[in-house]
Design an enzyme around this catalytic site. Structure first.
Site, PDB file in Angstrom:
ATOM      1  N   HIS A   1      53.274  -9.253 151.079  1.00 19.19           N
ATOM      2  CA  HIS A   1      53.496 -10.692 151.245  1.00 19.19           C
ATOM      3  C   HIS A   1      53.020 -11.238 152.589  1.00 19.19           C
ATOM      4  O   HIS A   1      52.834 -12.425 152.741  1.00 19.19           O
ATOM      5  CB  HIS A   1      54.990 -11.013 151.136  1.00 19.19           C
ATOM      6  CG  HIS A   1      55.527 -10.953 149.745  1.00 19.19           C
ATOM      7  ND1 HIS A   1      55.499  -9.803 148.994  1.00 19.19           N
ATOM      8  CD2 HIS A   1      56.122 -11.896 148.978  1.00 19.19           C
ATOM      9  CE1 HIS A   1      56.053 -10.037 147.817  1.00 19.19           C
ATOM     10  NE2 HIS A   1      56.446 -11.305 147.780  1.00 19.19           N
TER      11      HIS A   1
ATOM     12  N   CYS B   1      51.574  -1.865 146.823  1.00 23.19           N
ATOM     13  CA  CYS B   1      52.889  -2.207 147.357  1.00 23.19           C
ATOM     14  C   CYS B   1      53.152  -1.250 148.514  1.00 23.19           C
ATOM     15  O   CYS B   1      53.046  -0.034 148.353  1.00 23.19           O
ATOM     16  CB  CYS B   1      53.952  -2.028 146.275  1.00 23.19           C
ATOM     17  SG  CYS B   1      55.639  -2.213 146.861  1.00 23.19           S
TER      18      CYS B   1
ATOM     19  N   ASP C   1      52.570  -3.332 141.644  1.00 25.90           N
ATOM     20  CA  ASP C   1      53.398  -3.737 142.784  1.00 25.90           C
ATOM     21  C   ASP C   1      54.811  -3.980 142.272  1.00 25.90           C
ATOM     22  O   ASP C   1      55.035  -4.135 141.073  1.00 25.90           O
ATOM     23  CB  ASP C   1      52.820  -5.036 143.384  1.00 25.90           C
ATOM     24  CG  ASP C   1      53.662  -5.575 144.536  1.00 25.90           C
ATOM     25  OD1 ASP C   1      54.252  -4.773 145.275  1.00 25.90           O
ATOM     26  OD2 ASP C   1      53.749  -6.811 144.684  1.00 25.90           O
ATOM     27  N   SER C   2      55.744  -4.073 143.196  1.00 28.54           N
ATOM     28  CA  SER C   2      57.125  -4.378 142.831  1.00 28.54           C
ATOM     29  C   SER C   2      57.233  -5.809 142.287  1.00 28.54           C
ATOM     30  O   SER C   2      58.189  -6.133 141.597  1.00 28.54           O
ATOM     31  CB  SER C   2      58.012  -4.255 144.068  1.00 28.54           C
ATOM     32  OG  SER C   2      57.525  -5.102 145.088  1.00 28.54           O
TER      33      SER C   2
ATOM     34  N   CYS D   1      53.099  -5.142 154.481  1.00 31.89           N
ATOM     35  CA  CYS D   1      53.800  -5.631 153.291  1.00 31.89           C
ATOM     36  C   CYS D   1      52.856  -6.586 152.572  1.00 31.89           C
ATOM     37  O   CYS D   1      52.162  -7.381 153.215  1.00 31.89           O
ATOM     38  CB  CYS D   1      55.081  -6.361 153.693  1.00 31.89           C
ATOM     39  SG  CYS D   1      55.935  -7.136 152.307  1.00 31.89           S
TER      40      CYS D   1
ATOM     41  N   GLU E   1      57.321 -16.328 149.575  1.00 32.03           N
ATOM     42  CA  GLU E   1      57.504 -16.766 148.184  1.00 32.03           C
ATOM     43  C   GLU E   1      57.844 -18.247 148.092  1.00 32.03           C
ATOM     44  O   GLU E   1      57.501 -18.919 147.131  1.00 32.03           O
ATOM     45  CB  GLU E   1      58.577 -15.921 147.506  1.00 32.03           C
ATOM     46  CG  GLU E   1      58.138 -14.488 147.392  1.00 32.03           C
ATOM     47  CD  GLU E   1      58.714 -13.770 146.196  1.00 32.03           C
ATOM     48  OE1 GLU E   1      59.625 -14.308 145.558  1.00 32.03           O
ATOM     49  OE2 GLU E   1      58.228 -12.663 145.917  1.00 32.03           O
TER      50      GLU E   1
HETATM   51  N1  DGL Z   1      55.719  -5.418 147.584  1.00 32.44           N
HETATM   52  C1  DGL Z   1      56.668  -5.100 148.621  1.00 32.44           C
HETATM   53  C2  DGL Z   1      55.933  -4.435 149.789  1.00 32.44           C
HETATM   54  O1  DGL Z   1      54.729  -4.528 149.927  1.00 32.44           O
HETATM   55  C3  DGL Z   1      57.402  -6.341 149.110  1.00 32.44           C
HETATM   56  C4  DGL Z   1      58.396  -6.900 148.116  1.00 32.44           C
HETATM   57  C5  DGL Z   1      59.541  -5.951 147.815  1.00 32.44           C
HETATM   58  O2  DGL Z   1      60.425  -5.742 148.677  1.00 32.44           O
HETATM   59  O3  DGL Z   1      59.562  -5.397 146.710  1.00 32.44           O
HETATM   60  O4  DGL Z   1      56.551  -3.773 150.570  1.00 32.44           O
END
Ligand code: DGL
Length: 267
Positions: A186, A73, A10-11, A184, A152
């Site tokens: 999050h 992600c 993931d990012s 997403c 977060e």
């Molecule tokens: N992991 C990213 C997503 O699921 C969210 C966080 C980011 O913008 O990197 O889109």
């Protein structure tokens, strides 16, 4: 049967919601997780940069002999899935297809909402795939950039998250969507406040669970399921300030304590 680990990336650390769903569904699998906490967020970046970063992450995991790659992600799955698939020697799965299949299954009126980062919504990857499965579907997409920092900060269910939710979801309520994809990593953290705002009759689709289900099917079909009696979970991040440890705990819980290791992608 194959007991090599599954690589999940993931990012940042939002993808831990997907790891959690995988560990619940597939308790005998070893997992290596990689979160690019040094370069997060990806959601506001260009397709070229997201693709370049995503290929770095995939490469790190491939070198560690993973048997399967899970792109945990939404932003990466939305804009760089094909590039990763074309360069990967092992099978891959993203978070978008499983969510779209689930949403198409549960929607009765064909009005489907999608919320995600700016990059995910701009790509319209969800919309395109929904219309392939159901050409009559009406898709309503909204970018909710404040949701990532809210999750977060742990603002899962308070006045600030409530106000942001009211504002972002206004048009989806007006359109009378009966299904809403949380597009997403999050957003499952904000599940309660989103459900309250949309009303109980709206189905929320959380891609972490649907991805774990599809992963299980793919592993079975490819005869890659593991049967580790002592599965190993390894968690790597590219930067680990104090805050990452705190937030990661919020996403994954106690099991992560002391296990998050900082690495350099050039290793
Ligand atoms: N992991 C990213 C997503 O699921 C969210 C966080 C980011 O913008 O990197 O889109």
């Amino acid at each position: 049967m194959n007991n090599n680990p599954i690589g999940v990336f993931d990012s940042g650390i939002g993808g831990l919601t997907v790891v959690k769903a995988i560990t619940e569904k597939l308790p005998h699998e070893s997992i290596i997780y990689l979160g690019d906490t040094a370069r997060v967020p990806y959601g506001t970046r260009s397709k070229e940069i997201i693709t370049k970063f995503a290929l770095d992450l995939a490469q790190f995991l491939i070198k560690r002999k993973v048997k399967f790659l899970v792109v945990a992600c939404n932003t990466i799955s939305a804009v760089a899935y094909d590039a990763i698939k074309n360069s990967s020697p092992v099978p891959i799965i993203g978070v978008i297809t499983p969510a779209v299949i689930q949403a198409s299954r549960v929607s009765k009126n064909g009005k489907i909402g999608v919320i995600g980062t700016v990059g995910t919504i701009k790509s319209d990857t969800y919309g395109k795939l929904i219309r392939v499965l159901n050409p009559d579907a009406e898709v309503y997409s909204v970018a909710c950039p404040l949701f990532v920092p809210l999750a977060e900060e742990g603002f899962a269910n308070n006045l600030i998250s409530e106000l942001a939710t009211q504002e972002y979801l206004k048009s989806l309520k007006k359109a009378k969507v009966d299904t809403l994809i949380l597009g997403c990593t999050h957003y499952p953290i904000l599940y309660k406040v989103i459900q309250r705002e949309m009303g109980n009759r709206v189905n929320l689709v959380d891609s972490s669970h649907t991805t774990a289900e599809m992963l299980e099917k793919r592993l079975k079909n490819l005869k890659l399921l593991g049967n580790n009696t002592h599965p190993k979970w390894e968690f790597y991040v590219t930067d680990a300030p104090e805050r990452v440890y705190q937030v990661a705990g919020r996403f994954f819980g106690e099991a992560l304590n002391g296990k998050l290791k900082k690495i350099s992608l050039s290793e």
